[in-house]
Motif scaffolding. Structure first.
Motif, PDB file in Angstrom:
ATOM      1  N   ILE A  53     -31.467  -8.146 -10.716  1.00 38.41           N
ATOM      2  CA  ILE A  53     -32.565  -8.755 -11.417  1.00 38.41           C
ATOM      3  C   ILE A  53     -32.465  -8.164 -12.902  1.00 38.41           C
ATOM      4  O   ILE A  53     -32.533  -6.851 -13.025  1.00 38.41           O
ATOM      5  N   PHE A  54     -32.613  -8.757 -14.001  1.00 42.92           N
ATOM      6  CA  PHE A  54     -32.677  -8.278 -15.108  1.00 42.92           C
ATOM      7  C   PHE A  54     -33.796  -8.695 -15.964  1.00 42.92           C
ATOM      8  O   PHE A  54     -34.360 -10.071 -15.642  1.00 42.92           O
ATOM      9  N   VAL A  55     -34.513  -7.979 -16.915  1.00 41.10           N
ATOM     10  CA  VAL A  55     -35.834  -8.360 -17.648  1.00 41.10           C
ATOM     11  C   VAL A  55     -35.274  -8.174 -19.173  1.00 41.10           C
ATOM     12  O   VAL A  55     -34.706  -7.122 -19.419  1.00 41.10           O
ATOM     13  N   CYS A  56     -35.563  -9.201 -19.779  1.00 40.91           N
ATOM     14  CA  CYS A  56     -35.200  -9.255 -21.158  1.00 40.91           C
ATOM     15  C   CYS A  56     -36.782  -9.284 -21.885  1.00 40.91           C
ATOM     16  O   CYS A  56     -37.630 -10.008 -21.654  1.00 40.91           O
ATOM     17  N   ASN A  76     -30.534  -2.667 -16.673  1.00 38.72           N
ATOM     18  CA  ASN A  76     -31.213  -4.065 -16.185  1.00 38.72           C
ATOM     19  C   ASN A  76     -32.447  -4.539 -17.068  1.00 38.72           C
ATOM     20  O   ASN A  76     -32.935  -5.696 -17.006  1.00 38.72           O
ATOM     21  N   ILE A  77     -32.657  -3.508 -18.120  1.00 41.29           N
ATOM     22  CA  ILE A  77     -33.699  -3.652 -19.175  1.00 41.29           C
ATOM     23  C   ILE A  77     -33.088  -4.327 -20.534  1.00 41.29           C
ATOM     24  O   ILE A  77     -32.172  -3.637 -20.965  1.00 41.29           O
ATOM     25  N   ILE A  78     -33.064  -5.528 -20.732  1.00 42.85           N
ATOM     26  CA  ILE A  78     -32.340  -5.968 -21.994  1.00 42.85           C
ATOM     27  C   ILE A  78     -33.400  -6.034 -23.040  1.00 42.85           C
ATOM     28  O   ILE A  78     -34.522  -6.681 -22.985  1.00 42.85           O
ATOM     29  N   VAL A  79     -33.108  -5.446 -24.118  1.00 42.22           N
ATOM     30  CA  VAL A  79     -34.199  -5.141 -25.272  1.00 42.22           C
ATOM     31  C   VAL A  79     -33.718  -6.049 -26.331  1.00 42.22           C
ATOM     32  O   VAL A  79     -32.671  -5.847 -27.008  1.00 42.22           O
ATOM     33  N   GLU A  80     -34.589  -6.922 -26.818  1.00 45.45           N
ATOM     34  CA  GLU A  80     -34.373  -7.640 -28.107  1.00 45.45           C
ATOM     35  C   GLU A  80     -35.083  -6.953 -29.352  1.00 45.45           C
ATOM     36  O   GLU A  80     -36.182  -6.727 -29.121  1.00 45.45           O
TER      37      GLU A  80
END
Length: 348
Positions: A53-56, A76-80
């Motif tokens: 599970i990934f969170v953007c 798993n934490i994708i940072v915009e």
């Protein structure tokens, strides 16, 4: 292999002042004892383990994600670096997921939706996965069976081309339709061939990246080198290149142009909780029809909406009003005007 992307970068302005840019609605307990993002993760965990599970999200929300989802790994934490709509978010996330799970099928979910029948939701996701396994070029979206003539949602028009997957109907999409006026919404409801666009998608990472390269080449070109970047250089590369992406939604850039888009009609108690009126539908009411969230009470009044985050709020002898208290602000008005609360932000 099924992976999930949860998009959690929105600023939740429609729920101001309860939802603020510093802590938007996906990080709030609007319904029940869990925040919206916690509900979203826990809903999908029975079929997708936490490591997939990934969170953007935006940089300013990383600490909130870690606080509310402590079992989520940092990778798993994708940072915009900045919000640029859903196409860059999905492209970036697909590339990063592919780094770890190269043959992944990707479930894309907003972080702030309500789903009451979670078992049915998971069964539909698994049916979509099976269909994708047999149709690698397919894009699946979940279309919500409408229950009212809603003007706040986009719609999906179904074609007559129909299939089955795990006893679920899978229909080729005819077209995506913008938010209608009231008359059109009534027509869509009576027609029976239109579904609400819930903004939930299933596809392989390879296929969505191929479609983005075709229909949003600027975005693909800006982000393509991320796949091979060393881990310690990854965020620096994202920060440098993200501004070169095309700020556009995935609906406009890909879904409206792709040739293989399908929809699964879904009935699992969905709502995007996108307004105070929507939230009120799911709050417990007292005997006089008052909806109360937090430390508030209505005496000798009916049909009120009372929301309090920090203080005890007591309303006596008044009806048909809203009171929203949050972060040092108290706003009171006619309940019929609660839709306009966010417009008061710049004068408070």
């Amino acid at each position: 292999m099924l992976c999930a992307l949860i998009m959690a970068g929105g600023k939740g302005t429609r729920f101001w002042p309860l939802s603020t840019e510093e802590k938007p609605k996906q990080f709030l307990k609007l319904i029940g004892d869990e925040t919206m993002i916690q509900m979203t993760v826990n809903r999908i965990k029975p079929i997708i383990p936490i490591e997939r599970i990934f969170v953007c999200t935006g940089e300013m929300y990383v600490d909130l994600v870690k606080e509310q989802l402590p079992e989520l790994a940092d990778r798993n934490i994708i940072v915009e670096p900045e919000g640029r709509n859903t196409t860059p978010c999905i492209a970036l996330s697909a590339i990063i997921i592919k780094r770890y799970y190269k043959d992944a099928t990707m479930v894309v979910l907003p972080s702030d939706h309500l789903i009451s029948n979670e078992d049915e939701f998971r069964k539909i996701i698994l049916a979509a996965e099976i269909f994708i396994e047999n149709n690698k070029k397919a894009i699946i979206t979940l279309g919500i069976e409408p229950t009212r003539s809603e003007t706040g949602y986009g719609y999906i028009k179904c074609s007559n081309e129909k299939y089955k997957s795990m006893e679920r109907e899978v229909i080729k999409v005819d077209s995506f339709v913008e938010k209608p006026n009231k008359n059109l919404a009534e027509k869509y409801l009576n027609d029976g061939n239109y579904l609400w666009n819930g903004g939930m998608f299933i596809w392989t990472v390879d296929n969505i990246l191929s479609e983005i390269s075709k229909y949003s080449p600027k975005t693909f070109k800006a982000l393509n080198n991320i796949h091979d970047a060393k881990e310690e250089m990854l965020q620096d590369l994202i920060n440098r290149e993200y501004k070169n992406t095309e700020a556009i939604s995935i609906d406009y850039s890909v879904l409206e142009k792709s040739k293989e888009v399908y929809v699964i009609p879904s009935n699992f108690g969905w709502d995007d909780i996108g307004s105070w009126e929507a939230l009120e539908r799911y709050t417990k009411k007292d005997d006089l029809g008052n909806s109360v969230i937090g430390q508030a009470k209505s005496l000798k009044g009916n049909n009120n909406l009372l929301v309090s985050s920090n203080y005890n709020v007591i309303v006596e002898g008044l009806s048909d009003i809203y009171v929203i208290e949050s972060d040092g602000k108290i706003i009171i008005g006619k309940k019929s005007n609660v839709v306009n609360v966010k417009e008061l932000k710049n004068i408070v």
